[in-house]
Design an enzyme around this catalytic site. Structure first.
Site, short mmCIF file in Angstrom:
data_model
loop_
_atom_site.label_atom_id
_atom_site.label_comp_id
_atom_site.label_asym_id
_atom_site.label_seq_id
_atom_site.Cartn_x
_atom_site.Cartn_y
_atom_site.Cartn_z
CB THR A 155 10.89 -11.57 0.93
OG1 THR A 155 11.50 -12.42 1.89
CG2 THR A 155 11.33 -10.14 1.22
CG ASP A 156 9.76 -15.26 4.88
OD1 ASP A 156 10.76 -14.79 4.31
OD2 ASP A 156 9.72 -16.42 5.33
CD GLU A 157 15.31 -12.68 4.00
OE1 GLU A 157 16.00 -11.68 4.16
OE2 GLU A 157 15.73 -13.74 3.51
CE1 TYR A 206 15.68 -9.39 -1.45
CE2 TYR A 206 15.46 -10.58 0.62
CZ TYR A 206 15.04 -10.34 -0.67
OH TYR A 206 13.97 -11.07 -1.19
CE LYS A 264 11.37 -8.14 -2.61
NZ LYS A 264 11.14 -8.20 -4.08
#
Ligand code: NAD
Ligand code: DAU
Length: 333
Positions: free
Chosen positions: A123-125, A147, A151
């Site tokens: 994810t870009d997060e 989260y 990741k």
């Protein structure tokens, strides 16, 4: 070719299983999914009788199940994860288990069984928030939530396996996906379905946070491109190029449904709420991929999908969902 898709009963995974079966004749897809609250076999009703598709109920943290499922696979695409930021804030444990330990369990099996390609869906997060500019694949990781930290932990293991053991890995880091079959906890399906029922739309903070929206079909074609054309050991950002403030998105959803702005409720902000996500996607575009879905058109189609499939989301907005909603949005439920 035999591809194991983990988390194939979730939102993006189920869209990807359907995408693969629609695009390729000569392939077998095995969906390994634990069926958590977010896993739903109804998402794949239209393909469940396809002879090229098989479902295995199992946990990616279970080494025996993982080894048995991956035996004979040519490729693995790991979508399985705990995915909702708000749930990671109220209870991080499952995120560490699945997103960190689950990834480790898959990597060990890939190494032992000599699987030829392992694609980690990230994810870009993991890059954190930025008010200006866009993150490239070389940017530092600065995750904000349990989260995104989980990741990032998965990504770091994947890259370490490449460097240490030469495990044939790839990573995609995508922006916010939207489309049909998304569990009604994420902003777009939650707000569409609440608005259909004339329920309040809970906007966190000032509503000026920015997300880059990517239609799920565009993510599927990008994942397919990276799986087949990507260079081993490399990371690919996948974004839609549609940076929109939450409030503008909310207003557009209301407009498309013919509902008034009186449904908007400003509620207490998400702790650690990232202000803006933005990624540079030149690297995946160099593989020949580009998004095909225009955001306005994609959002209209998505609103229509939820309007046309009330049975699907009404079944989900019961039991576990109700408890979660009451806890997360106390005062609104
Ligand atoms: P989702 O929550 O809709 O589905 C997750 C699926 O994984 C479910 O079917 C669930 O049953 C399964 N699962 C969870 N834990 C498992 C376990 N231990 N073993 C086996 N299966 C398990 O998720 P999604 O939104 O489709 O996201 C899929 C992937 O894409 C995730 O890795 C997520 O981090 C990543 N991602 C999502 C978005 C987005 O906007 N939704 C954006 C970028 C990246
Ligand atoms: O960027 C990719 C990520 O996008 C994925 O890795 C995650 O799995 C996915 O959940 C998503 O994370 P976000 O936190 O960006 O998505 P969410 O839909 O939860 O929130 C989008 C924005 O909307 C965010 O700024 C918070 C806000 N929001 C969300 C909800 C659920 C609200 O204002 N109200 C809400 O009720």
């Amino acid at each position: 070719m035999r591809i194991v898709v983990t988390g194939g009963a979730g939102f993006i995974g189920s869209n990807f299983v359907r995408y693969l079966l629609g695009k390729y004749d000569d392939l077998e897809v095995v969906n390994l999914d634990k069926l958590t609250y977010a896993g739903n076999l109804e998402n794949l009703r239209d393909v469940e009788d396809d002879a090229r598709y098989a479902f295995v109920k199992g946990d990616i943290c279970d080494a025996a199940v993982v080894r048995a499922t991956l035996d004979g696979a040519d490729a693995v695409v790991n979508f399985a994860a705990e995915t909702h930021v708000d749930r990671s804030i109220s209870g991080p444990q499952d995120f560490i288990s699945t997103d960190v330990l689950g990834t480790h369990t898959l990597l060990e099996a890939v190494r032992e069984l000599d699987v030829k390609r392992y694609l980690q869906i990230s994810t870009d997060e993991v890059y954190g928030s930025t008010e200006t500019g866009s993150f490239t694949e070389e940017s530092d990781l600065a995750p904000s939530s349990p989260y995104s930290a989980s990741k990032a932990g998965g990504d770091l293991q994947v890259l370490a396996y490449y460097r240490t053991y030469g495990t044939p890995v790839l990573i995609t880091r995508s922006s916010n996906n939207y489309g049909g079959w998304q569990y009604p906890e994420k902003i777009i399906p939650l707000f569409i379905t609440n608005a259909i029922d004339d329920q309040a739309l809970p906007v966190y903070g000032d509503g000026l946070n920015v997300r880059d929206w990517l239609h799920v079909e565009d993510n599927c074609s990008a994942v397919d491109a990276v799986l087949h054309e990507g260079e081993l050991g490399e990371v690919y950002n996948i974004g839609g190029g549609n940076e929109v403030r939450n409030l503008a998105l909310t207003r557009r959803i209301l407009e498309l449904l013919g509902k008034g702005e009186d449904l908007i409720r400003y509620v207490v902000d998400r702790p650690g709420h990232d202000r803006r996500y933005s990624i540079d996607c030149a690297k995946v575009r160099a593989l020949g991929w580009e998004p095909a879905v225009d955001f306005e058109d994609g959002l209209e189609r998505t609103v229509a999908w939820y309007r046309d499939n009330p049975d699907w989301w009404r079944r989900l907005k019961s039991g576990e969902w109700r408890e979660y909603y009451a806890q997360q949005y106390s005062g609104l439920a």
